[in-house]
Design a protein around this motif. Structure first.
Motif, mmCIF file in Angstrom:
data_model
loop_
_atom_site.group_PDB
_atom_site.id
_atom_site.type_symbol
_atom_site.label_atom_id
_atom_site.label_comp_id
_atom_site.label_asym_id
_atom_site.label_seq_id
_atom_site.Cartn_x
_atom_site.Cartn_y
_atom_site.Cartn_z
ATOM 1 N N PRO A 125 -28.464 5.008 -23.756
ATOM 2 C CA PRO A 125 -27.285 5.818 -24.075
ATOM 3 C C PRO A 125 -27.276 7.120 -23.278
ATOM 4 N N ILE A 126 -26.079 7.612 -23.018
ATOM 5 C CA ILE A 126 -25.907 8.892 -22.323
ATOM 6 C C ILE A 126 -25.645 9.958 -23.390
ATOM 7 N N VAL A 127 -26.669 10.746 -23.691
ATOM 8 C CA VAL A 127 -26.583 11.753 -24.743
ATOM 9 C C VAL A 127 -26.019 13.044 -24.140
ATOM 10 N N ARG A 128 -25.134 13.652 -24.871
ATOM 11 C CA ARG A 128 -24.528 14.903 -24.402
ATOM 12 C C ARG A 128 -25.495 16.060 -24.642
ATOM 13 N N GLU A 129 -25.650 16.868 -23.638
ATOM 14 C CA GLU A 129 -26.534 18.017 -23.752
ATOM 15 C C GLU A 129 -25.866 19.144 -24.526
ATOM 16 N N GLU A 130 -26.693 20.039 -25.020
ATOM 17 C CA GLU A 130 -26.172 21.163 -25.790
ATOM 18 C C GLU A 130 -25.386 22.111 -24.881
ATOM 19 N N ASP A 131 -24.207 22.508 -25.360
ATOM 20 C CA ASP A 131 -23.303 23.413 -24.631
ATOM 21 C C ASP A 131 -22.846 22.821 -23.298
ATOM 22 N N GLU A 132 -22.836 21.493 -23.202
ATOM 23 C CA GLU A 132 -22.356 20.848 -21.979
ATOM 24 C C GLU A 132 -20.835 20.713 -22.025
ATOM 25 N N HIS A 133 -20.173 21.073 -20.953
ATOM 26 C CA HIS A 133 -18.720 20.978 -20.891
ATOM 27 C C HIS A 133 -18.285 19.511 -20.926
ATOM 28 N N ALA A 134 -17.080 19.310 -21.432
ATOM 29 C CA ALA A 134 -16.572 17.943 -21.562
ATOM 30 C C ALA A 134 -16.375 17.290 -20.203
ATOM 31 N N THR A 135 -15.947 18.064 -19.195
ATOM 32 C CA THR A 135 -15.742 17.484 -17.872
ATOM 33 C C THR A 135 -17.067 17.049 -17.239
ATOM 34 N N ALA A 136 -18.129 17.843 -17.461
ATOM 35 C CA ALA A 136 -19.442 17.462 -16.930
ATOM 36 C C ALA A 136 -19.960 16.208 -17.633
ATOM 37 N N TYR A 137 -19.779 16.140 -18.947
ATOM 38 C CA TYR A 137 -20.197 14.949 -19.691
ATOM 39 C C TYR A 137 -19.376 13.728 -19.278
ATOM 40 N N LEU A 138 -18.075 13.924 -19.041
ATOM 41 C CA LEU A 138 -17.227 12.841 -18.557
ATOM 42 C C LEU A 138 -17.708 12.344 -17.196
ATOM 43 N N ASP A 139 -18.106 13.252 -16.333
ATOM 44 C CA ASP A 139 -18.594 12.858 -15.010
ATOM 45 C C ASP A 139 -19.852 12.007 -15.125
ATOM 46 N N ARG A 140 -20.769 12.392 -16.013
ATOM 47 C CA ARG A 140 -21.998 11.601 -16.183
ATOM 48 C C ARG A 140 -21.697 10.234 -16.782
ATOM 49 N N LEU A 141 -20.795 10.180 -17.744
ATOM 50 C CA LEU A 141 -20.431 8.900 -18.344
ATOM 51 C C LEU A 141 -19.774 7.975 -17.321
ATOM 52 N N MET A 142 -18.899 8.520 -16.496
ATOM 53 C CA MET A 142 -18.234 7.705 -15.486
ATOM 54 C C MET A 142 -19.229 7.200 -14.442
ATOM 55 N N ARG A 143 -20.185 8.040 -14.045
ATOM 56 C CA ARG A 143 -21.209 7.583 -13.106
ATOM 57 C C ARG A 143 -22.043 6.456 -13.715
ATOM 58 N N SER A 144 -22.312 6.558 -14.996
ATOM 59 C CA SER A 144 -23.044 5.483 -15.669
ATOM 60 C C SER A 144 -22.236 4.191 -15.699
ATOM 61 N N GLU A 145 -20.930 4.297 -15.925
ATOM 62 C CA GLU A 145 -20.077 3.107 -15.919
ATOM 63 C C GLU A 145 -20.039 2.460 -14.535
ATOM 64 N N VAL A 146 -19.931 3.279 -13.492
ATOM 65 C CA VAL A 146 -19.923 2.740 -12.126
ATOM 66 C C VAL A 146 -21.246 2.046 -11.814
ATOM 67 N N GLU A 147 -22.373 2.666 -12.207
ATOM 68 C CA GLU A 147 -23.683 2.061 -11.968
ATOM 69 C C GLU A 147 -23.856 0.769 -12.765
#
Length: 364
Positions: A125-147
């Motif tokens: 799972p891709i866990v959201r870090e503390e105080d992480e912006h939604a756009t940064a978390y979205l970028d990590r989730l999308m990279r995980s989907e592409v991979e």
């Protein structure tokens, strides 16, 4: 008496026709109110992942803004006959950074990225870090989907090609061993082709020289016999390896044919399943079409009955209005007759009063 406004109100109350709408099955996963209107966010498609991989922006907010036309639309649903209409790049550029963060927050919290957010089998799972912006978390989730999509494609390719690698490796080893034996055989053949020296022709040579030549000749004969035995051994080994290679080739061909047959059976079974699914889909579509047809027929019938009732009531009201108009005319005629009679009665006393005065004047 029914007026035109009442009849118009009844016509406005006509029931609307209803049918099954397939567009109701295509739903969005989130919605956000923005300055350009309410945006509806839809699940990811393969083309969306490819578009995300081609983004050239550096910051998370800019990447999310460039990605919005792929997942955001101003329309809540899209049907089977028309594609999803996304927002334009100009509309996405007009949104503020705070609004882009809000849209990203809504999308990462929806079911559109649930598999990447919560993980699954062979996927962390891709866990959201503390105080992480939604756009940064979205970028990590999308990279995980592409991979993940790339890994799935790689696994599928390995499953398709992996079954033939073992057979071909075995064939390569057998062929290499046969080639090594053939090279040794050719080397010995070339060595035995060199001309050998015979016994000296002079019979009158000295005995010591004759003995030396005899020793050399014996050694040469022994060497040639040894080479002949080695060639025979290599010939037998090469024949055995050739037979083994042919056997392995035959076994590999049999195995390949069996796997091809298995694939044919699997493809036939898959084709049958797909055909059954297609037949089921056609049957469901036919049932839904029949239900929609029956519903439309009942709606039309109820509408026709309603119109017939309205027409009957209009006819009855028209008859009543005609009857009332006739009665009103009769009443008006009677009122006029009574008025004439009253006027006649009122005029008689006046005549009686004027007649005696005339008589008195005549007597005088």
């Amino acid at each position: 008496m029914t007026t035109d406004s009442e009849s118009g109100d009844r016509e406005g109350d006509e029931p609307k026709k209803k049918g099954f709408d397939f567009s109701s099955l295509l739903k969005h996963v989130a919605e956000v109110d923005t300055a350009i209107g309410k945006l509806y966010l839809f699940p990811l498609r393969t083309s969306d992942l490819q578009a995300f991989s081609a983004l050239h922006a550096t910051t998370h907010v800019d990447r999310a803004r460039q990605f919005l036309p792929c997942i955001a639309s101003l329309y809540p649903d899209y049907g089977l006959k028309h594609e999803r209409v996304g927002i334009t790049s100009e509309q996405a550029s007009s949104l503020s950074d705070e609004m882009v963060e809000a849209i990203a927050e809504a999308f990462v919290s929806s079911n559109g990225l649930r598999s990447a957010r919560e993980g699954g089998k062979d996927r962390a799972p891709i866990v959201r870090e503390e105080d992480e912006h939604a756009t940064a978390y979205l970028d990590r989730l999308m990279r995980s989907e592409v991979e993940e999509e790339a890994n799935q494609f790689k696994k599928l390719r390995e499953q398709v090609l992996g079954s033939t690698h073992g057979i071909f490796d075995q064939m390569r080893k057998a062929s290499q061993a046969l080639g090594d034996t053939r090279q040794q055989f050719e080397r010995l053949t070339r060595a035995s082709a060199f001309p050998s020296t015979g016994i000296p022709p002079s019979i009158e040579a000295r005995s010591l020289e004759l003995n030396n030549h005899m020793v050399e000749h014996s050694a040469r004969l022994a060497r040639e016999r040894s080479e002949d035995r080695e060639m025979v051994r290599l010939t037998g080994q090469m024949t055995a390896q050739s037979a083994e290679t042919l056997q392995e080739l035959a076994a590999a061909a049999s195995t390949m044919l069996e796997k091809l047959d298995q694939r044919d059976e699997e493809s036939k079974r898959t084709t049958k399943i797909q055909l059954w699914i297609a037949v089921g889909s056609v049957a469901v579509a036919a049932a839904l079409a029949g239900a929609s047809f029956l519903q439309d027929w009942f709606n039309n019938k109820s509408g026709d009955d309603w119109q017939a009732q309205v027409l009957d009531e209009l006819k009855v009201s028209n008859l009543r209005s005609s009857k009332l108009e006739g009665e009103n005319a009769d009443l008006r005629q009677k009122v006029e007759d009574l008025s004439s009679a009253v006027r006649a009665l009122e005029s008689k006393p006046a005549l009686s009063q004027t007649s005696p005065s005339k008589n008195t004047t005549k007597k005088k």
